[in-house]
Scaffold this motif. Structure first.
Motif, PDB file in Angstrom:
ATOM      1  N   UNK A 188      -2.253  17.085  26.000  1.00  0.00           N
ATOM      2  CA  UNK A 188      -2.839  15.836  26.478  1.00  0.00           C
ATOM      3  C   UNK A 188      -1.741  14.813  26.729  1.00  0.00           C
ATOM      4  N   UNK A 189      -1.750  14.207  27.884  1.00  0.00           N
ATOM      5  CA  UNK A 189      -0.796  13.148  28.224  1.00  0.00           C
ATOM      6  C   UNK A 189      -1.531  12.027  28.943  1.00  0.00           C
ATOM      7  N   UNK A 190      -1.437  10.813  28.416  1.00  0.00           N
ATOM      8  CA  UNK A 190      -2.108   9.687  29.048  1.00  0.00           C
ATOM      9  C   UNK A 190      -1.488   8.405  28.518  1.00  0.00           C
ATOM     10  N   UNK A 191      -1.491   7.379  29.348  1.00  0.00           N
ATOM     11  CA  UNK A 191      -0.889   6.102  28.964  1.00  0.00           C
ATOM     12  C   UNK A 191      -1.557   5.519  27.723  1.00  0.00           C
ATOM     13  N   UNK A 192      -2.832   5.834  27.521  1.00  0.00           N
ATOM     14  CA  UNK A 192      -3.558   5.255  26.394  1.00  0.00           C
ATOM     15  C   UNK A 192      -3.805   6.253  25.273  1.00  0.00           C
ATOM     16  N   UNK A 193      -2.962   7.289  25.206  1.00  0.00           N
ATOM     17  CA  UNK A 193      -2.915   8.194  24.061  1.00  0.00           C
ATOM     18  C   UNK A 193      -1.502   8.151  23.503  1.00  0.00           C
ATOM     19  N   UNK A 194      -1.388   8.106  22.186  1.00  0.00           N
ATOM     20  CA  UNK A 194      -0.068   8.121  21.568  1.00  0.00           C
ATOM     21  C   UNK A 194       0.629   9.437  21.904  1.00  0.00           C
ATOM     22  N   UNK A 195       1.886   9.377  22.328  1.00  0.00           N
ATOM     23  CA  UNK A 195       2.622  10.569  22.760  1.00  0.00           C
ATOM     24  C   UNK A 195       3.379  11.202  21.601  1.00  0.00           C
ATOM     25  N   UNK A 196       3.449  12.517  21.619  1.00  0.00           N
ATOM     26  CA  UNK A 196       4.252  13.241  20.652  1.00  0.00           C
ATOM     27  C   UNK A 196       5.625  13.514  21.255  1.00  0.00           C
ATOM     28  N   UNK A 197       6.688  13.082  20.551  1.00  0.00           N
ATOM     29  CA  UNK A 197       8.047  13.290  21.028  1.00  0.00           C
ATOM     30  C   UNK A 197       8.542  14.686  20.683  1.00  0.00           C
ATOM     31  N   UNK A 225     -13.246  19.188  28.039  1.00  0.00           N
ATOM     32  CA  UNK A 225     -13.178  17.893  27.397  1.00  0.00           C
ATOM     33  C   UNK A 225     -12.812  18.013  25.932  1.00  0.00           C
ATOM     34  N   UNK A 226     -12.452  16.880  25.351  1.00  0.00           N
ATOM     35  CA  UNK A 226     -12.090  16.807  23.939  1.00  0.00           C
ATOM     36  C   UNK A 226     -12.880  15.671  23.306  1.00  0.00           C
ATOM     37  N   UNK A 227     -13.484  15.932  22.160  1.00  0.00           N
ATOM     38  CA  UNK A 227     -14.223  14.917  21.401  1.00  0.00           C
ATOM     39  C   UNK A 227     -13.322  14.455  20.259  1.00  0.00           C
ATOM     40  N   UNK A 228     -12.995  13.171  20.214  1.00  0.00           N
ATOM     41  CA  UNK A 228     -12.041  12.661  19.225  1.00  0.00           C
ATOM     42  C   UNK A 228     -12.574  12.808  17.807  1.00  0.00           C
ATOM     43  N   UNK A 229     -13.789  12.422  17.546  1.00  0.00           N
ATOM     44  CA  UNK A 229     -14.524  12.570  16.290  1.00  0.00           C
ATOM     45  C   UNK A 229     -14.092  11.596  15.191  1.00  0.00           C
ATOM     46  N   UNK A 230     -13.114  10.744  15.435  1.00  0.00           N
ATOM     47  CA  UNK A 230     -12.734   9.766  14.412  1.00  0.00           C
ATOM     48  C   UNK A 230     -12.270   8.461  15.067  1.00  0.00           C
ATOM     49  N   UNK A 231     -13.102   7.963  15.990  1.00  0.00           N
ATOM     50  CA  UNK A 231     -12.787   6.708  16.676  1.00  0.00           C
ATOM     51  C   UNK A 231     -13.015   5.546  15.718  1.00  0.00           C
ATOM     52  N   UNK A 232     -11.969   4.777  15.461  1.00  0.00           N
ATOM     53  CA  UNK A 232     -12.057   3.601  14.600  1.00  0.00           C
ATOM     54  C   UNK A 232     -10.838   2.722  14.843  1.00  0.00           C
ATOM     55  N   UNK A 262      -7.330   3.884  14.076  1.00  0.00           N
ATOM     56  CA  UNK A 262      -6.811   4.941  14.948  1.00  0.00           C
ATOM     57  C   UNK A 262      -6.553   4.437  16.368  1.00  0.00           C
ATOM     58  N   UNK A 263      -6.613   3.131  16.566  1.00  0.00           N
ATOM     59  CA  UNK A 263      -6.220   2.516  17.834  1.00  0.00           C
ATOM     60  C   UNK A 263      -4.954   1.719  17.558  1.00  0.00           C
ATOM     61  N   UNK A 264      -3.834   2.175  18.124  1.00  0.00           N
ATOM     62  CA  UNK A 264      -2.532   1.555  17.875  1.00  0.00           C
ATOM     63  C   UNK A 264      -2.100   0.697  19.055  1.00  0.00           C
ATOM     64  N   UNK A 265      -1.221  -0.266  18.776  1.00  0.00           N
ATOM     65  CA  UNK A 265      -0.770  -1.219  19.791  1.00  0.00           C
ATOM     66  C   UNK A 265       0.749  -1.152  19.902  1.00  0.00           C
ATOM     67  N   UNK A 266       1.241  -1.031  21.148  1.00  0.00           N
ATOM     68  CA  UNK A 266       2.695  -1.022  21.330  1.00  0.00           C
ATOM     69  C   UNK A 266       3.225  -2.454  21.395  1.00  0.00           C
ATOM     70  N   UNK A 267       4.485  -2.602  21.761  1.00  0.00           N
ATOM     71  CA  UNK A 267       5.087  -3.926  21.749  1.00  0.00           C
ATOM     72  C   UNK A 267       4.436  -4.880  22.749  1.00  0.00           C
ATOM     73  N   UNK A 268       3.757  -4.348  23.750  1.00  0.00           N
ATOM     74  CA  UNK A 268       3.062  -5.163  24.742  1.00  0.00           C
ATOM     75  C   UNK A 268       1.559  -5.243  24.493  1.00  0.00           C
ATOM     76  N   UNK A 272      -3.527   2.414  22.362  1.00  0.00           N
ATOM     77  CA  UNK A 272      -3.417   3.863  22.510  1.00  0.00           C
ATOM     78  C   UNK A 272      -4.161   4.539  21.365  1.00  0.00           C
ATOM     79  N   UNK A 273      -4.949   5.544  21.712  1.00  0.00           N
ATOM     80  CA  UNK A 273      -5.673   6.308  20.706  1.00  0.00           C
ATOM     81  C   UNK A 273      -4.712   7.214  19.945  1.00  0.00           C
ATOM     82  N   UNK A 274      -4.941   7.346  18.633  1.00  0.00           N
ATOM     83  CA  UNK A 274      -4.077   8.163  17.782  1.00  0.00           C
ATOM     84  C   UNK A 274      -4.936   8.997  16.836  1.00  0.00           C
ATOM     85  N   UNK A 275      -4.266   9.886  16.114  1.00  0.00           N
ATOM     86  CA  UNK A 275      -4.863  10.712  15.061  1.00  0.00           C
ATOM     87  C   UNK A 275      -5.944  11.637  15.609  1.00  0.00           C
TER      88      UNK A 275
END
Length: 876
Positions: A573-582, A641-648, A651-657, A661-664
């Motif tokens: 999964x890659x998207x601007x509003x998903x936390x990326x794994x390095x 599709x993917x069901x997140x199952x733990x939206x809260x 689990x919504x993180x904010x970058x410097x701007x 982005x959804x996480x976890x």
């Protein structure tokens, strides 16, 4: 002639004894030799000469001068009998059926701590309670609580039992356990002349089958007794059997699902045998689905009860049709613990008319893994009734004994007694066997490993590069597996000069040395989060790039499956509003993931519980839009599709701007196949955000994420925890509390006060409508995330236009321009209706002319009239 005279005398004598038994129950006030009158009933001290009982041991008489509960019933709880050793109350009585009620109200005893009181109670050969602790029972509120009047606090409780007495006496025995003591305030033994229970009862989920419960030989405990839709009925208002009937409001899953109705016209019993089943007061009020202030018709009235697991239960439902006078005008279904108990249920037909009191019993078994019992009534979808309604007047839940036992001991508290139960012995034997098996298998595995290592010395892994967990890369989850120079597998990449491996898809493979350098050898001062999997560190990688480094705990398997799931999801999964794994690291039995660093942390930290500056209304809207985009991508970006199952909000993180982005993704599940509507899976998620339909049916859908996101929306606008036990009862659950205000169109009354005067009222109004729709009880009535996304963008346009208008700018053309931009952005996801009636009107500030756009509405195509229903819902 003499024989007939003798027979008549015997009959008269027997009748006299029955009358005496019926009119003179045992009403015992414990710990005293005096008597009191409560509601014209005389309670006699257990040491009084006219108590008609035998007490094997005097124990200790205890008393208190004050009682904080209702003054009428307080007289029963100012004294108590305390026992430091086993003692019996023996009542002489005729064989028959009886109600036994034990009354407890703890107060301070001299030299005895009531919080340490623990005891068993037996009634003849029936065990009623085991390791019973009254303060614990009161705090958990797991039993039938006697309300003692509307002014009473739940500081006293009554345990009620229905039992048969075959011999000429009833022996109630109190047995202290664990070196503690027993106590009781009052005992009530009431003869039951009429037949309250029948043995043949309909079985839940049995398609009309019945079960013979042999109730005459089993003890019964009253767990709950509710006057549905009405107020409390006190014992003196049920003078046949002096029962207490609670209101049902606190047990309803959604209080707005059913409205109260009443009719005090001439109600009669449908059968004379029912006259003692419940007082007519129960049937004068009801709860019905008609005229409820909700948007959708297809929902259930639901009641949730805490029960003891691994017991049989008898559920008694009371009905009386108060509104309709003909058949087929109200037909509904009855569900008990998510299984059908009855279909095509028509009270008029079963009770043989309007204003006829009728009851129906159902039998269900609660498994050892379940401690809740759900009662639900909903519309019959195929019967063709004139109204999609359901009705209920009263409800009782009875626990049935098993093998002479009604006692349940929580596994968390234990029995605390001196006896070791057979179950405990079996558990010890089981664990000894398991341990022996594990030892044997370990020895065998060690021998096999040694054998193969000797044969293939070079293939045997050393401690330094032991694969440890490494569950995913070895399965080829992250790209295609390759083997490096050391024989370890990695995912589709190339070996860098420094020994690290850059993968095409899964990111970079870090060495443990690099991870230790990035985290300063896992310095505790760099910990920025922690969960069941382990800790998250802030670190610097490569050329100083900040990263979040999640290290799973090597000595614990907790969260390992979630850890694997997260790697699997983020690798594809890659998207601007998903936390990326390095990247990742899997050396030395470690399992570490490296993510992009989110400088502003979680959304929750910016809403409450910290000293951070409050988010503006526009920032909150942009965060909601960003997270909605991420969830929408999850639902639509992959084939299934993917069901997140733990939206809260954590689990919504904010970058410097402040980009959200959804996480976890540890609980995420791949969506259902094309020929399925849901994924059947165990319920997982976070309390307060959990979809009630998913909880009831264990059927996961994308609409489960929509429900959780609706809770997030209310959390964003109210800036308070979703569950706060310190608040008044009606405010504890944010979703229920906010829905109540939203349905009154008064959401601004509970919104974050820091936003006052800084938001567009119209934008808040539309925002509340979106959140309300997301929290629809049934998933099919909720919007998709794509629809939620568009409407949130629309809300943002309203806010921006309002800001410009307040700044003195001309906003008319800007509103039109922004709405058209929003059209273009979401047109690929939302089909636009071509029906001219399906529109939303946006009025500009200058000339009042409507700017019209056509849109797919919340949960489906919505026309102007239907959209107005969202604004002011009336009727159904």
């Amino acid at each position: 002639m003499g024989i007939w005279v003798l027979i008549c005398l015997v009959s008269i004598f027997a009748s006299a004894r029955n009358v005496e038994a019926e009119t003179n129950p045992f009403l015992i006030l414990c710990g005293t030799n005096s008597s009191v009158n409560v509601h014209r009933r005389k309670w006699v001290g257990d040491l009084a000469s006219d108590s008609n009982l035998t007490l094997s041991s005097p124990g200790i008489s205890a008393s208190t001068a004050t009682f904080n509960g209702d003054s009428t019933y307080g007289a029963l709880f100012k004294t108590a009998r305390l026992f430091t050793e086993a003692a019996n109350y023996t009542f002489k009585m005729d064989p028959g059926n009886y109600y036994l009620r034990l009354h407890f109200c703890p107060f301070s005893f001299e030299n005895h701590n009531v919080n340490e009181s623990q005891f068993d109670v037996m009634a003849n050969s029936l065990k009623l309670v085991s390791a019973f602790r009254v303060p614990v029972e009161l705090s958990f509120n797991n039993s039938y609580i006697q309300g003692l009047g509307s002014n009473s606090s739940a500081s006293c409780l009554m345990k009620e039992y229905f039992l048969g007495v075959d011999s000429g006496q009833l022996v109630v025995k109190f047995i202290p356990t664990g070196g503690s003591f027993a106590f009781v305030n009052a005992i009530e033994v009431l003869p039951v002349i009429s037949q309250l229970f029948v043995d043949t009862v309909s079985k839940v989920g049995g398609n009309g089958a019945t079960s013979d419960l042999n109730l005459g030989q089993r003890g019964i405990e009253t767990m709950y007794r509710l006057n549905v839709g009405g107020s409390e009925i006190e014992p003196n208002q049920d003078q046949d059997l002096w029962r207490m009937w609670e209101p049902d409001t606190s047990y309803m899953f959604a209080s707005d699902a059913g409205s109260s109705v009443n009719n005090q016209s001439n109600i009669t019993y449908s059968s004379m045998n029912d006259s003692s089943v419940a007082p007519l007061l129960v049937y004068e009020t009801a709860r019905a689905m008609i005229n409820t202030q909700v948007l959708e018709k297809r929902f259930n009235m639901s009641w949730k009860f805490i029960v003891d697991p691994n017991f049989d239960y008898l559920v008694r439902l009371h009905f009386c049709e108060l509104m309709f006078d003909k058949a087929n005008q109200r037909i509904f279904r009855i569900y008990i613990n998510n299984r059908t108990a009855a279909e095509n249920f028509d009270v008029i037909v079963l009770a043989k008319g309007m204003n006829k009191a009728y009851h129906k019993d159902y039998f269900d078994v609660v498994s050892p893994q379940i401690d809740t019992l759900w009662i639900q009534l909903g519309p019959e979808t195929v019967a063709g009734a004139a109204g999609t309604d359901a009705l209920l007047n009263g409800l009782e839940i009875f626990k049935l004994s098993r093998n002479g036992n009604l006692a349940h001991v929580s596994e968390t508290t234990g029995s605390g007694g001196n006896d070791v139960s057979a179950k405990t012995v079996r558990n010890h034997i089981l664990w000894i066997g398991i341990a022996a098996g594990i030892v044997s298998i370990s020895i065998l595995a060690a021998l096999c490993t040694l054998f193969f290592c000797l044969r293939k010395k070079n293939a045997c892994p050393t401690k330094e590069n032991s694969p440890g967990w490494r569950p995913l890369s070895l399965r080829g989850t992250i790209g295609n597996s390759t083997t490096d120079a050391r024989g370890s597998k990695f995912s589709g990449g190339h070996l860098n000069l420094n020994g690290s491996i850059a993968t095409v898809r899964g990111g970079k493979r870090f060495t443990i040395a690099e991870i230790r350098a990035a985290t300063k050898n896992f310095d505790e001062s760099l910990v920025i989060g922690e969960g069941g999997f382990g800790k998250v560190y802030k670190g610097e990688i490569d050329d100083g790039t900040l990263a979040a480094i999640k290290r799973a705990h090597p000595q614990s398997q907790q969260g390992l499956k979630e850890f694997e799931t997260e790697i699997e999801m983020l690798s594809k999964l890659r998207h601007r509003h998903l936390v990326s794994m390095i990247g990742f690291c899997e050396e030395n039995n470690e399992m570490i993931l490296v993510y992009e660093y989110m400088a502003n942390g979680t959304v929750r930290n910016h809403l409450f519980g910290s000293d951070l500056a409050p988010l503006t209304w526009r920032q909150r809207l942009e965060i909601c839009i960003g997270s909605a985009r991420g969830i929408h991508y999850l639902h639509t970006g992959a084939e299934r599709g993917v069901i997140h199952r733990d939206v809260k909000t954590t689990n919504i993180l904010l970058d410097e701007n402040f980009v959200a982005k959804m996480a976890d993704f540890g609980l995420s599940k791949t969506g259902p196949a094309l020929d399925h509507t849901h994924v059947s899976t165990a319920v997982k998620g976070s309390f307060g955000y959990l979809d009630p339909e998913y909880f009831r049916r264990q059927q996961l859908t994308e609409k489960s994420d929509v429900y959780s996101f609706g809770v997030v929306l209310f959390e964003v606008v109210c800036a308070r925890p979703v569950i706060n036990p310190s608040l008044p009862k009606d405010q504890i659950n944010l979703a229920e509390w906010a829905l109540k205000w939203q349905r009154q169109r008064s959401l601004e009354a509970i919104m974050d006060q820091r936003l006052e005067g800084k938001y567009c009222p119209d934008s808040l109004k539309k925002f509340g409508e979106i959140a309300e729709k997301c929290l629809a009880d049934e998933g099919k009535n909720r919007p998709t995330m794509g629809e939620v996304l568009w409407h949130l963008e629309y809300v943002l346009q309203l806010q921006e236009a309002w800001l410009r208008s307040n700044a003195g700018e001309e906003s008319s053309s800007l509103v039109a321009e922004n709405v058209e931009e929003a059209d273009t952005e979401v047109s690929q996801n939302l089909p636009v209706s071509q029906d001219d009636e399906n529109c939303i009107e946006v009025r500009t500030e200058d000339d009042g002319k409507p700017l019209t756009r056509r849109t797919s509405g919340l949960g489906g195509t919505v026309g102007c009239d239907e959209f107005s229903l969202l604004v002011n819902p009336q009727g159904r």
